[in-house]
Design an enzyme around this catalytic site. Sequence first.
Site, PDB file in Angstrom:
ATOM      1  N   ARG A  23       0.848  -1.353  -0.109  1.00 48.81           N
ATOM      2  CA  ARG A  23      -0.091   0.228  -0.071  1.00 48.81           C
ATOM      3  C   ARG A  23       0.716   1.401  -0.074  1.00 48.81           C
ATOM      4  O   ARG A  23       0.473   2.545  -0.648  1.00 48.81           O
ATOM      5  CB  ARG A  23      -0.663   0.339   1.202  1.00 48.81           C
ATOM      6  CG  ARG A  23      -2.182  -1.316   1.255  1.00 48.81           C
ATOM      7  CD  ARG A  23      -3.194  -1.311   2.134  1.00 48.81           C
ATOM      8  NE  ARG A  23      -2.180  -2.008   3.091  1.00 48.81           N
ATOM      9  CZ  ARG A  23      -2.607  -2.509   4.562  1.00 48.81           C
ATOM     10  NH1 ARG A  23      -3.446  -2.398   4.863  1.00 48.81           N
ATOM     11  NH2 ARG A  23      -1.909  -3.340   5.435  1.00 48.81           N
ATOM     12  N   ASN A  31      42.361  22.166  -3.807  1.00 45.17           N
ATOM     13  CA  ASN A  31      43.175  21.122  -3.491  1.00 45.17           C
ATOM     14  C   ASN A  31      43.281  19.797  -4.329  1.00 45.17           C
ATOM     15  O   ASN A  31      43.453  18.957  -3.658  1.00 45.17           O
ATOM     16  CB  ASN A  31      42.217  20.429  -1.915  1.00 45.17           C
ATOM     17  CG  ASN A  31      40.352  20.819  -1.990  1.00 45.17           C
ATOM     18  OD1 ASN A  31      39.944  21.313  -3.187  1.00 45.17           O
ATOM     19  ND2 ASN A  31      40.259  19.683  -2.220  1.00 45.17           N
ATOM     20  N   SER A  37      43.081  39.252   1.137  1.00 49.22           N
ATOM     21  CA  SER A  37      42.057  38.958  -0.326  1.00 49.22           C
ATOM     22  C   SER A  37      41.788  38.108  -1.415  1.00 49.22           C
ATOM     23  O   SER A  37      43.150  38.581  -1.709  1.00 49.22           O
ATOM     24  CB  SER A  37      40.609  39.817   0.226  1.00 49.22           C
ATOM     25  OG  SER A  37      40.666  40.293   1.739  1.00 49.22           O
TER      26      SER A  37
HETATM   27  C1  UD1 Z   1      -2.470  -6.276  11.660  1.00 50.07           C
HETATM   28  C2  UD1 Z   1      -4.121  -7.434  11.775  1.00 50.07           C
HETATM   29  C3  UD1 Z   1      -4.852  -6.269  12.515  1.00 50.07           C
HETATM   30  C4  UD1 Z   1      -4.132  -5.363  13.055  1.00 50.07           C
HETATM   31  C5  UD1 Z   1      -3.040  -4.210  12.143  1.00 50.07           C
HETATM   32  C6  UD1 Z   1      -2.596  -3.391  13.385  1.00 50.07           C
HETATM   33  C7  UD1 Z   1      -3.280  -9.495  10.741  1.00 50.07           C
HETATM   34  C8  UD1 Z   1      -3.908 -10.195   9.954  1.00 50.07           C
HETATM   35  N1  UD1 Z   1      -3.887  -8.460  10.846  1.00 50.07           N
HETATM   36  O1  UD1 Z   1      -2.829  -6.240   9.856  1.00 50.07           O
HETATM   37  O2  UD1 Z   1      -5.732  -6.902  13.115  1.00 50.07           O
HETATM   38  O3  UD1 Z   1      -5.492  -4.266  13.487  1.00 50.07           O
HETATM   39  O4  UD1 Z   1      -1.992  -5.539  11.913  1.00 50.07           O
HETATM   40  O5  UD1 Z   1      -1.598  -2.276  12.568  1.00 50.07           O
HETATM   41  O6  UD1 Z   1      -2.428  -9.721  11.335  1.00 50.07           O
HETATM   42  N2  UD1 Z   1       4.571  -8.614   8.186  1.00 50.07           N
HETATM   43  C9  UD1 Z   1       5.677 -10.488   7.543  1.00 50.07           C
HETATM   44  N3  UD1 Z   1       5.080 -11.663   7.135  1.00 50.07           N
HETATM   45  C10 UD1 Z   1       3.823 -11.497   6.465  1.00 50.07           C
HETATM   46  C11 UD1 Z   1       2.923 -10.272   6.141  1.00 50.07           C
HETATM   47  C12 UD1 Z   1       2.781  -9.652   7.326  1.00 50.07           C
HETATM   48  O7  UD1 Z   1       6.164 -10.269   8.465  1.00 50.07           O
HETATM   49  O8  UD1 Z   1       3.559 -13.027   5.010  1.00 50.07           O
HETATM   50  C13 UD1 Z   1       4.800  -8.476   8.723  1.00 50.07           C
HETATM   51  C14 UD1 Z   1       4.932  -6.472   8.038  1.00 50.07           C
HETATM   52  O9  UD1 Z   1       5.841  -6.493   7.447  1.00 50.07           O
HETATM   53  C15 UD1 Z   1       3.961  -5.938   8.730  1.00 50.07           C
HETATM   54  C16 UD1 Z   1       3.185  -6.536   9.772  1.00 50.07           C
HETATM   55  O10 UD1 Z   1       3.662  -7.972   9.814  1.00 50.07           O
HETATM   56  O11 UD1 Z   1       4.894  -5.600   9.510  1.00 50.07           O
HETATM   57  C17 UD1 Z   1       1.824  -5.912   9.929  1.00 50.07           C
HETATM   58  O12 UD1 Z   1       1.320  -6.729   9.067  1.00 50.07           O
HETATM   59  P1  UD1 Z   1       0.714  -5.720   7.360  1.00 50.07           P
HETATM   60  O13 UD1 Z   1       0.474  -6.035   6.485  1.00 50.07           O
HETATM   61  O14 UD1 Z   1       0.744  -4.247   7.653  1.00 50.07           O
HETATM   62  O15 UD1 Z   1      -0.918  -6.011   8.628  1.00 50.07           O
HETATM   63  P2  UD1 Z   1      -1.608  -5.019   8.857  1.00 50.07           P
HETATM   64  O16 UD1 Z   1      -3.089  -5.327   7.612  1.00 50.07           O
HETATM   65  O17 UD1 Z   1      -1.632  -3.428   9.256  1.00 50.07           O
HETATM   66 CA    CA Z   2       0.244  -2.750   9.327  1.00 46.47          CA
END
Ligand code: UD1
Ligand code: CA
Length: 491
Positions: free
Chosen positions: A35, A414, A433
């Site tokens: 996103r 330099n 100067s």
């Molecule tokens: C997630 C939560 C949501 C919460 C929100 C808060 C889930 C399914 N949902 O949603 O309930 O309100 O965070 O910010 O968990 N990541 C990995 N591996 C993956 C996918 C993601 O390491 O395969 C990491 C991402 O880099 C990120 C974190 O997990 O740092 C959260 O992932 P993201 O996709 O941002 O989840 P949200 O849609 O924000």
């Molecule tokens: Ca997130």
Amino acid sequence: MGAAAPFCWMRREKISTMESSSFAVAIMAAGKGTRLKSKRPKVLHEVGGRALLLHVISAAETVAPAKEIFCIIGHEADRVRAAVEATGVQFVLQADQRGTGHALQVLKAEFELSGVPIPKHLLVLSGDVPLIRPETLAELTRFHLAEQAAMTILTAVPPDPTGYGRVLRIAPQSSEVSAIVEQKSLSTDQLNTPEINSGIYCFETAALFNRLDQLSTNNAHGEYYLTDVAGLLVADGQRVVAIQAESVDEVLGANTIAEMMHLDAFMRASTSRRLMSQGVTIFRPETCIIDSQVEVGADTVIEPFTQLLGSTRIGSDCRIRSYSVIQNSTLADDVTIRNGCILDGAEVSNAAVIGPYSHLRPESRIGEGAHVGNFCETKKTTLGRGAKANHLTYLGDASIGEGTNIGAGVITCNYDGVHKHVTHIGDRSFIGSDSTLVAPLTIGSGAYVAAGSCITQDVPDDALALGRAHQVTKEAWAARRRGSQPPAKKA
Ligand code: UD1
Ligand code: CA
């Protein structure tokens, strides 16, 4: 890290020293951040002048030592690892990113493969929730242990919960939770649920690991949701509880650039508040850009539209005037930075005066009470105590002694097109100067260089060097020229 080696423990032998009551930390940082629409991995985007992931690691370090912090990386893993490996945390590779539940499945597999005993409790942090405060993590872990819960969810009630997973409590005042429901799965009744999941949790590790195989991808995103573990635990009669964070802002996530900038503004505002609480005056702090690591001493005054960046340290009783950008630089006490200066990797001693419009580049060292003035540039140059270079000067690869005066427009030459050469000037010398000093060159102490000289040879102590053509004056030349021409037309 190749495909054949999906995980990577570092300093494996030390993990087993973990105490049974203590927490290990997992940081989910493998996601791409679709996103954001950015080439840079999300967790390396910066708020407050520092990568999201570094903020989260700093918070994690208040709960567990670096060797017990497991950073789950995947998208651009090498780049992410390189950016944070100096912290000493461990890395686990999630080669395909199939959701937050999958991230923890990979961690579990890593524990099994390595044969290392699993920690009793696991604090799970999200790499994109960077404002989380150590005090809140302390309260969350304390609550988790006190409640003897299998899972404890950190929550908040923001003005607009849209986009977040929602936490369903079994009753309004109860600490017990029945499930977490992701935004896209909310039923019409659940759409008004105000309490959001922060993406930060404590688990009893065995309880978590035993449920991970039951996760499915049967949902709107086709991903393994870590949040589904809550419902699975409850179905098994395990205790899942929630605790609300004291401030909503610290659990805000950053999924878009606009959200990132919101967090950035929030973090910078709290940095300004911290500095002001320590006796620093910041006029119109909303116009200043101050990175979170910056330190400033009491009674220093910072004027509007100033940027203080990176590892900058500023002493007491300084004045930083408007439109200056100071990065990775150290200023002692009583320093004045006049308007519009750029300092990068510079060191400025007590009571020095810089600017207006000076550019101090890396390895510029400005001595006590020295002046660098209007439109001057320095690089890899030491200016001694009380030395002055007040106007239109370039000083590169130079050392300049105490009390020496560098006249307007002096240039150290330099660079010969291939190599850089050094200029040494002693104490209490006077460089007239518009002189050009062709390096390599040594000018002694107490020496004079006449204005407009081109100096190519060393000048001994106390000598005068003239390096300019003799002036020729032709008496009445102009009058004769006018006489030989027709009279000028009247306008
Ligand atoms: C997630 C939560 C949501 C919460 C929100 C808060 C889930 C399914 N949902 O949603 O309930 O309100 O965070 O910010 O968990 N990541 C990995 N591996 C993956 C996918 C993601 O390491 O395969 C990491 C991402 O880099 C990120 C974190 O997990 O740092 C959260 O992932 P993201 O996709 O941002 O989840 P949200 O849609 O924000
Ligand atoms: Ca997130």
